[in-house]
Design a protein around this motif. Structure first.
Motif, PDB file in Angstrom:
ATOM      1  N   THR A 200     -16.073 -20.832 -10.173  1.00 36.28           N
ATOM      2  CA  THR A 200     -16.465 -21.414 -11.456  1.00 36.28           C
ATOM      3  C   THR A 200     -17.511 -20.575 -12.184  1.00 36.28           C
ATOM      4  O   THR A 200     -17.815 -20.862 -13.338  1.00 36.28           O
ATOM      5  N   ASP A 201     -18.054 -19.557 -11.522  1.00 36.35           N
ATOM      6  CA  ASP A 201     -19.121 -18.772 -12.147  1.00 36.35           C
ATOM      7  C   ASP A 201     -18.658 -17.376 -12.551  1.00 36.35           C
ATOM      8  O   ASP A 201     -19.473 -16.501 -12.815  1.00 36.35           O
ATOM      9  N   ASP A 202     -17.344 -17.148 -12.587  1.00 38.00           N
ATOM     10  CA  ASP A 202     -16.813 -15.861 -13.037  1.00 38.00           C
ATOM     11  C   ASP A 202     -15.601 -16.117 -13.931  1.00 38.00           C
ATOM     12  O   ASP A 202     -15.383 -17.237 -14.398  1.00 38.00           O
ATOM     13  N   ALA A 203     -14.800 -15.083 -14.161  1.00 38.12           N
ATOM     14  CA  ALA A 203     -13.667 -15.222 -15.078  1.00 38.12           C
ATOM     15  C   ALA A 203     -12.612 -16.193 -14.566  1.00 38.12           C
ATOM     16  O   ALA A 203     -11.836 -16.737 -15.361  1.00 38.12           O
ATOM     17  N   TRP A 204     -12.572 -16.431 -13.254  1.00 42.51           N
ATOM     18  CA  TRP A 204     -11.589 -17.373 -12.724  1.00 42.51           C
ATOM     19  C   TRP A 204     -11.845 -18.791 -13.230  1.00 42.51           C
ATOM     20  O   TRP A 204     -10.933 -19.621 -13.247  1.00 42.51           O
ATOM     21  N   GLY A 205     -13.069 -19.075 -13.649  1.00 43.04           N
ATOM     22  CA  GLY A 205     -13.355 -20.381 -14.234  1.00 43.04           C
ATOM     23  C   GLY A 205     -12.595 -20.592 -15.533  1.00 43.04           C
ATOM     24  O   GLY A 205     -12.013 -21.659 -15.774  1.00 43.04           O
ATOM     25  N   GLY A 206     -12.578 -19.570 -16.402  1.00 41.73           N
ATOM     26  CA  GLY A 206     -11.818 -19.666 -17.642  1.00 41.73           C
ATOM     27  C   GLY A 206     -10.325 -19.739 -17.388  1.00 41.73           C
ATOM     28  O   GLY A 206      -9.589 -20.479 -18.057  1.00 41.73           O
ATOM     29  N   PHE A 207      -9.851 -18.967 -16.394  1.00 35.56           N
ATOM     30  CA  PHE A 207      -8.438 -18.994 -16.016  1.00 35.56           C
ATOM     31  C   PHE A 207      -8.060 -20.391 -15.514  1.00 35.56           C
ATOM     32  O   PHE A 207      -7.014 -20.951 -15.894  1.00 35.56           O
ATOM     33  N   ALA A 208      -8.924 -20.975 -14.675  1.00 33.28           N
ATOM     34  CA  ALA A 208      -8.654 -22.306 -14.110  1.00 33.28           C
ATOM     35  C   ALA A 208      -8.689 -23.395 -15.177  1.00 33.28           C
ATOM     36  O   ALA A 208      -7.902 -24.354 -15.130  1.00 33.28           O
ATOM     37  N   ALA A 209      -9.600 -23.261 -16.154  1.00 34.34           N
ATOM     38  CA  ALA A 209      -9.698 -24.274 -17.207  1.00 34.34           C
ATOM     39  C   ALA A 209      -8.418 -24.363 -18.020  1.00 34.34           C
ATOM     40  O   ALA A 209      -7.927 -25.448 -18.332  1.00 34.34           O
ATOM     41  N   ARG A 210      -7.857 -23.206 -18.357  1.00 36.50           N
ATOM     42  CA  ARG A 210      -6.610 -23.217 -19.124  1.00 36.50           C
ATOM     43  C   ARG A 210      -5.421 -23.649 -18.256  1.00 36.50           C
ATOM     44  O   ARG A 210      -4.492 -24.282 -18.750  1.00 36.50           O
ATOM     45  N   TYR A 211      -5.466 -23.336 -16.982  1.00 38.09           N
ATOM     46  CA  TYR A 211      -4.426 -23.807 -16.066  1.00 38.09           C
ATOM     47  C   TYR A 211      -4.494 -25.332 -15.961  1.00 38.09           C
ATOM     48  O   TYR A 211      -3.461 -26.019 -15.939  1.00 38.09           O
ATOM     49  N   MET A 212      -5.706 -25.872 -15.919  1.00 35.19           N
ATOM     50  CA  MET A 212      -5.876 -27.321 -15.851  1.00 35.19           C
ATOM     51  C   MET A 212      -5.334 -27.995 -17.108  1.00 35.19           C
ATOM     52  O   MET A 212      -4.722 -29.084 -17.031  1.00 35.19           O
ATOM     53  N   ASP A 213      -5.533 -27.376 -18.262  1.00 35.42           N
ATOM     54  CA  ASP A 213      -4.962 -27.921 -19.499  1.00 35.42           C
ATOM     55  C   ASP A 213      -3.451 -28.074 -19.380  1.00 35.42           C
ATOM     56  O   ASP A 213      -2.879 -29.111 -19.745  1.00 35.42           O
ATOM     57  N   ARG A 214      -2.793 -27.042 -18.884  1.00 35.23           N
ATOM     58  CA  ARG A 214      -1.338 -27.078 -18.764  1.00 35.23           C
ATOM     59  C   ARG A 214      -0.885 -28.108 -17.729  1.00 35.23           C
ATOM     60  O   ARG A 214       0.124 -28.790 -17.912  1.00 35.23           O
ATOM     61  N   ILE A 215      -1.636 -28.208 -16.637  1.00 36.59           N
ATOM     62  CA  ILE A 215      -1.287 -29.204 -15.609  1.00 36.59           C
ATOM     63  C   ILE A 215      -1.392 -30.605 -16.182  1.00 36.59           C
ATOM     64  O   ILE A 215      -0.523 -31.460 -15.949  1.00 36.59           O
ATOM     65  N   ARG A 216      -2.432 -30.867 -16.941  1.00 34.40           N
ATOM     66  CA  ARG A 216      -2.613 -32.204 -17.511  1.00 34.40           C
ATOM     67  C   ARG A 216      -1.560 -32.499 -18.581  1.00 34.40           C
ATOM     68  O   ARG A 216      -1.160 -33.657 -18.755  1.00 34.40           O
ATOM     69  N   ASP A 217      -1.099 -31.477 -19.283  1.00 32.45           N
ATOM     70  CA  ASP A 217      -0.017 -31.678 -20.256  1.00 32.45           C
ATOM     71  C   ASP A 217       1.274 -32.094 -19.564  1.00 32.45           C
ATOM     72  O   ASP A 217       2.007 -32.953 -20.068  1.00 32.45           O
ATOM     73  N   GLU A 218       1.566 -31.479 -18.417  1.00 33.76           N
ATOM     74  CA  GLU A 218       2.828 -31.722 -17.725  1.00 33.76           C
ATOM     75  C   GLU A 218       2.735 -32.830 -16.687  1.00 33.76           C
ATOM     76  O   GLU A 218       3.698 -33.557 -16.460  1.00 33.76           O
ATOM     77  N   TYR A 219       1.596 -32.938 -16.014  1.00 33.05           N
ATOM     78  CA  TYR A 219       1.431 -33.921 -14.929  1.00 33.05           C
ATOM     79  C   TYR A 219       0.165 -34.737 -15.201  1.00 33.05           C
ATOM     80  O   TYR A 219      -0.822 -34.679 -14.457  1.00 33.05           O
TER      81      TYR A 219
END
Length: 536
Positions: A200-219
């Motif tokens: 959560t303290d590097d670029a993977w945090g931004g990657f995960a946030a957008r992945y979470m958006d897509r997961i919440r859209d679909e599931y």
């Protein structure tokens, strides 16, 4: 079967997840007179290998940067297929193939392939997370992101916006959910949830946030547990430390509001004396974190009908008391056996049995001391768990403004794992105070405590670092873990808000500050969301 899908985002998360998968592999039994209490179908999927044999591989997606997989090959012994040739027709001239020098497997991996006794791993021999991996993965689980290289100084992968942009570009080109996640989701008969490991303290945090958006859209209704790992900030230069805190603040703001449960993970600032580890070794640090994470989620993968079985959403509901409390604090102790004392949380004496660590840690009161001096026991409570993985570096900044006050606990889920010490079925089941309903305990300001005991010890494998003085390689360890929502979360977020408010740009300062402020309010003593849920 209540399957759980796993997403592993980045090098640090893959270290943690590798320990997790090694533990799951150790639960398999291969004789008719042994039966594992673990339902392997929760985390593993059946398949057919290239030679027609049946396979059983993890339900996981592993994302990492170029060079991050070490010696792990996408095509393994279970799926030996020919690599696709270079397409012809686009270029009529001769084709020249340039191959990067492959990383040679270490002695441990070579011994696993040969079936010989593996040598003892060391911090020097573990260069990548794949160096201590004991599991075969399906080729579809391996996703290498070639746009960035691991530990690159020219294009470092450490800024939130970098990860966010990378996901957006990849998703626009491939639709990552359709290409990567959906095939695993469609295989599940009755998906229990999704667990995500990410920094959560590097670029993977931004990657995960957008992945979470897509997961919440679909599931949208699927339970999602997010395990967010953070570096210890004490030895990091100030400029990079501020950058990491800004990344973490944005993760909390955007991911915790969408996740069913958001569990921050970092190395405790103080370790008990029975932990002997190299804090600079990712193998060591992830091993300790995995012991707590794997133990806390153990009830979610027990076989149907087991008294201690608890699905992810059940545990999450026990913690999210007011509807907006999704950030939980993880703690752990290495145990010998559960004590019979009573714990006092928020001044309430009607609590499940106290579980105290029988260790050489002088900070922990002994049973006799607690009986002789109740005040001493109250003073240290709820520190019956002697390792706290909730990020302490920010808490210490706010120490003068409230850390001296005992945290108020809203909800707590505890799990003790180890050999059955003669407890009957009723005692092993969930222990919540008799005579008190959920609504009445809320009205009285008392915590809701959910407790399980599982007679399965934590496996100390040869791939697990020898960091626990109490544990021997090849033996098993009894562990007590706890997830709780309490006022510590509010203190941490407020301190984080005050620090990053001076570092972020003016354009996002107000929005981020307001978001963090609203999240912190849900963890303040006396907070009520105004919902009528559970009032009847």
């Amino acid at each position: 079967m209540h399957e759980i899908l796993t997403l592993q985002l980045g090098q640090r998360s893959n270290y943690l997840a590798t320990h997790f998968w090694n533990a799951q592999e150790s639960y398999f039994t291969y004789s008719s007179d042994q039966e594992s209490p673990i339902d392997h179908d929760v985390h593993f999927r059946p398949g057919i290998g290239a030679d027609g044999t049946e396979t059983f591989t993890p339900r996981t997606l592993i994302y990492d940067l170029k060079g991050g997989f070490g010696s792990l090959r996408k095509i393994n012994a279970l799926y030996e297929i020919d690599e696709p040739g270079v397409p012809q027709g686009l270029w009529n001239g001769p084709t020249v193939v340039h191959r990067q020098t492959p990383i040679v497997p270490n002695e441990y991996q070579q011994s696993l392939e040969e079936g010989s006794a593996p040598p003892q791993l060391t911090t020097e021999s573990v260069r990548y997370w794949s160096d201590f991996n004991r599991v075969f993965f399906h080729p579809r689980s391996i996703v290498q992101l070639n746009e960035y290289e691991l530990n690159s100084s020219l294009m470092p992968f450490e800024n939130w916006d970098t990860g966010e942009s990378l996901f957006s570009s990849l998703d626009k080109e491939h639709d990552l959910l359709d290409r990567d996640l959906r095939p695993f989701a469609e295989e599940a008969d009755q998906m229990q949830g999704i667990q995500i490991f990410s920094g959560t303290d590097d670029a993977w945090g931004g990657f995960a946030a957008r992945y979470m958006d897509r997961i919440r859209d679909e599931y949208g209704k699927t339970t999602v547990w997010f395990w967010g790992s953070e570096d210890v900030l004490t030895s990091i230069p100030r400029e990079k430390r501020v950058l990491k805190m800004c990344n973490t603040a944005r993760c909390i703001s955007e991911i915790s509001t969408q996740a069913s449960l958001f569990i921050p993970l970092t190395l405790p600032s103080r370790l008990p004396t029975y932990v002997n580890m190299n804090i600079r070794s990712s193998w060591h640090v992830s091993g300790l974190l995995s012991a707590a994470m794997e133990s806390m989620t153990l009830p979610s993968r027990l076989k149907s009908g087991t008294p201690s079985r608890e699905l992810l959403d059940h545990t999450g509901n026990a913690l999210n008391i007011n509807g907006n409390q999704t950030i939980a604090r993880l703690r752990m102790s290495i145990q010998q056996k559960p004590e019979a004392e009573s714990t006092r949380i928020n001044g309430d004496r009607h609590q499940p049995p106290d579980i105290r660590a029988q260790s050489r840690d002088t900070r922990m009161p002994t049973r006799n001391q607690s009986k002789a001096s109740p005040e001493a026991g109250d003073k240290d409570d709820p520190d019956v768990f002697d390792m706290d993985f909730f990020p302490a570096n920010i808490q210490e900044v706010a120490g003068a403004r409230g850390m001296s006050k005992k945290p108020h606990v809203f909800g707590q889920a505890e799990n003790w794992r180890g050999p059955d010490n003669g407890h009957d079925e009723e005692e092993l089941a969930d222990v919540e105070d008799e005579g008190f309903t959920r609504a009445r305990r809320r009205a009285l300001g008392l915590p809701l405590v959910h407790k399980t005991r599982v007679p399965v010890s934590f496996p100390t494998l040869d791939s697990f670092p020898r960091i626990l003085v109490k544990a021997q390689s090849g033996s098993s360890t009894s562990i007590a873990t706890s997830l709780s929502t309490d006022t510590t979360v509010a203190l941490r977020i407020k301190a984080l808000r005050s620090i990053v408010g001076r570092a972020v740009s003016i354009n996002e300062r107000e929005a981020l500050g307001n978001s963090l402020g609203e999240i912190a309010e849900a963890y303040e003593e006396g907070y009520d969301s105004g919902s009528d849920e559970d009032d009847d």
